[in-house]
Design an enzyme around this catalytic site. Structure first.
Site, PDB file in Angstrom:
ATOM      1  N   MET A  85       0.897  -1.282   0.053  1.00 22.01           N
ATOM      2  CA  MET A  85       0.048   0.006   0.245  1.00 22.01           C
ATOM      3  C   MET A  85       1.026   1.197   0.056  1.00 22.01           C
ATOM      4  O   MET A  85       1.493   1.580   0.914  1.00 22.01           O
ATOM      5  CB  MET A  85      -0.903   0.086   1.355  1.00 22.01           C
ATOM      6  N   GLY A  86       1.250   1.901  -0.950  1.00 21.65           N
ATOM      7  CA  GLY A  86       2.252   2.873  -1.134  1.00 21.65           C
ATOM      8  C   GLY A  86       1.657   4.029  -0.482  1.00 21.65           C
ATOM      9  O   GLY A  86       1.007   4.900  -0.827  1.00 21.65           O
ATOM     10  N   THR A  87       2.184   4.162   0.577  1.00 17.59           N
ATOM     11  CA  THR A  87       1.901   5.371   1.743  1.00 17.59           C
ATOM     12  C   THR A  87       2.553   5.200   2.898  1.00 17.59           C
ATOM     13  O   THR A  87       2.981   3.875   3.220  1.00 17.59           O
ATOM     14  CB  THR A  87       0.598   5.601   1.808  1.00 17.59           C
ATOM     15  N   THR A  88       2.831   6.339   3.427  1.00 11.72           N
ATOM     16  CA  THR A  88       2.800   6.130   5.046  1.00 11.72           C
ATOM     17  C   THR A  88       2.044   7.042   5.709  1.00 11.72           C
ATOM     18  O   THR A  88       2.033   8.093   5.303  1.00 11.72           O
ATOM     19  CB  THR A  88       4.363   6.545   5.565  1.00 11.72           C
ATOM     20  N   GLY A  96       4.850   1.931   4.106  1.00  6.75           N
ATOM     21  CA  GLY A  96       6.026   2.658   4.879  1.00  6.75           C
ATOM     22  C   GLY A  96       5.968   2.483   6.159  1.00  6.75           C
ATOM     23  O   GLY A  96       6.988   2.590   7.155  1.00  6.75           O
TER      24      GLY A  96
END
Lengths: 236, 284
Positions: free
Chosen positions: A14-17, A146
């Site tokens: 899940m591309g994110t922080t 992230g």
């Protein structure tokens, strides 16, 4: 006896922080700003902290479409709820509406969410709503790809009852650490601080963030370095 | 009175436009945030349940203070392993069930056997629609002085026994319980036995987390009246206080007490652990 445990397909990339922490008097929500489609960075300055009401915000991770549509529905329902109630919605109600949608559409949605806000009854509250639609009220929570790099960090530095300044610094530091190691996180660090006085947005561009291991100070050009140094041949 | 068949219909009809809009009905899913084993035994004064407080996310031990056991109505406790969101939904169904039961205001109340039967119907019917609630449940309680302990799985398999377990507990705890459980165990014996099981699970279950909770249903004799004491209680060292008259009365007046999570000590001092590969370098 239990049936076969099946395909434990949990942590999808899940591309994110995203981060939400409570402090003494409110909450701080933080996120990176990278939206990627595959290897391409579609948006390098996205805003993943979305407003639901004046006093409740949501951090979105996972599928951009899914998290946006969930926020839109919840914002719509909360608006009606506020009118009917005659006063601002509580964070708990907002979080439970998110849960309802996340849980009942668990097969179709791929989004992990953090709901944070302040209301006069409970003060600052953070709710984590991961894949599947579980709802957990927590003193702090992290999400997105992230976040994997931050579990140890938070285990070490987290403490209850921080000041607003401590909490904001912690969130910025954490997102920045995750950006350093997670390819799917990047860009700027955005934070939203919510307390009895309302919600405040802050923005931290790359240069304002601390440097981590193997990172170097950004320069305009090599030429600056060369002219600054004494006239010696470049040595490797 | 019978609440409608608990399927995926949400509490607020019309709210869930996505699923109402004729999209493909939900089918078998996979669990995301999961809890591991629950272990339960009958003892002299009632029922003891134990579970750790972990919520795993795949192989990540993500949440470490999750209550996987809750009281149900006046007579029962439920413990769940498996998908946490489904357990939270089951608790909503049970709240509605108990509420409707109370609304009859007829002096009768659902006992543990009835509650487990309801849950069995829910689990089995969901299984038939290929849309299971991904949980294994343990249900314990006492009604009219009679102790009850049962379990139901995500496919609807259910049974009652003197000792039950879910998940890894089936493989690691039940053999211990078969060997060492006996009728009329004291509270201390019961706690020690459950702790033995939980320690083995901590050693051998990857998704176990070292933070435990105990729940008990007990019949207490207070001034010659048999009272049901539904408590989640504190660490064993405080137990001697539990049995004095004064303390019991105090507890029953205060109602349910929140359990204090605690951690188990583990032992690593076997000499064989020191140098395990001596004489066989390269082995492990």
């Amino acid at each position: 006896m239990d049936a076969i445990s099946g395909d434990l397909n949990a942590p999808h990339s899940m591309g994110t922080t995203i981060i939400g922490v409570t402090y003494d008097g409110g909450v701080v929500l933080g996120a990176d700003s990278r939206t990627s489609t595959g290897m391409y960075v579609a948006n390098r300055a996205s805003d993943k902290i979305t407003q639901l009401t004046d006093n409740v915000y949501i951090c979105r991770s996972g599928s951009a479409a899914d998290s946006q549509i969930v926020s839109d529905y919840v914002r719509y329902y909360l608006h009606q709820h506020t009118i009917q109630l005659g006063q601002p919605a509580t964070v708990k109600v907002a979080a439970n509406l998110v849960r309802l949608i996340a849980y009942n559409n668990k097969n179709m949605l791929q989004t992990g969410l953090i709901v944070g806000g302040w209301d006069k009854y409970e003060g600052g509250k953070i709710y984590g709503i991961p894949l599947g639609g579980t709802i957990l009220e927590l003193p702090f929570t992290i999400g997105g790809s992230g976040s994997s790099y931050l579990y140890g960090f938070f285990d070490q530095v987290w403490k209850e009852g921080m000041t607003q300044d401590e909490a904001e610094k912690l969130v910025v530091k954490a997102v920045s650490l995750a950006i350093a190691r997670d390819g799917a996180s990047g860009g700027v660090v955005r934070t939203v601080t919510i307390n009895k006085d309302g919600a405040t947005r802050k923005f931290y561009p790359g240069e304002s963030l601390p440097l981590w291991h193997e990172e170097l100070e950004a320069k305009d050009s090599l030429l600056d370095i060369l002219s600054a140094a004494s006239p010696e041949p470049m040595v490797s | 009175m019978l609440s409608k068949l608990a399927d995926s219909t949400p509490a607020m009809p019309g709210l869930m436009l996505a699923s109402a809009a004729g999209s493909d009905s939900q089918r078998t899913l996979y669990p995301y945030v999961t809890g591991t084993s629950v272990v339960g035994i009958k003892y002299k004064d009632g029922i003891l349940l134990a579970a750790d407080m972990g919520g795993s996310y795949g192989s990540t031990l993500r949440y470490k203070t999750v209550e996987r056991m809750k009281p149900v109505g006046k007579h029962s406790i439920i413990g769940a392993s498996g998908e946490l969101s489904d357990f939270q939904e089951i608790m909503r169904y049970l709240d509605e069930l108990i509420l409707n039961d109370n609304m009859w205001d007829d002096g009768n109340s659902l006992g543990p056997k009835e509650v487990l039967n309801y849950l069995t119907r829910v689990m089995y019917n969901r299984r038939n629609k290929f849309n299971p609630l991904w949980n294994s449940l343990v249900l314990g309680g006492i009604k009219n002085g009679k102790k009850y302990l049962g379990t139901v799985s995500m496919i609807g398999v259910h049974y009652e026994d003197n000792h039950v377990a879910t998940g890894f507990g089936n493989h690691l705890a039940r053999p211990i319980l078969r060997d060492e459980w006996h009728d009329d165990m004291t509270f201390e014996e019961g706690v020690k036995l459950l702790e033995k099981c939980m320690r083995v699970l901590l050693y051998r279950d990857r998704s176990a987390v070292n933070k435990l909770q105990f729940h008990s249903e007990t019949l207490i004799n207070v001034n010659d009246k048999l009272l049901l004491l539904s408590t989640a209680f504190e660490w064993l060292s405080k137990m001697p206080k539990f049995y004095t008259h004064k303390q019991i009365a105090k507890i029953t007046e205060e109602g349910v007490t929140i359990s204090q999570p605690y951690s188990l000590k583990t032992f690593w001092g076997f000499s064989a652990f020191q140098n395990p590969t001596v004489g066989a370098e390269g082995s492990w």
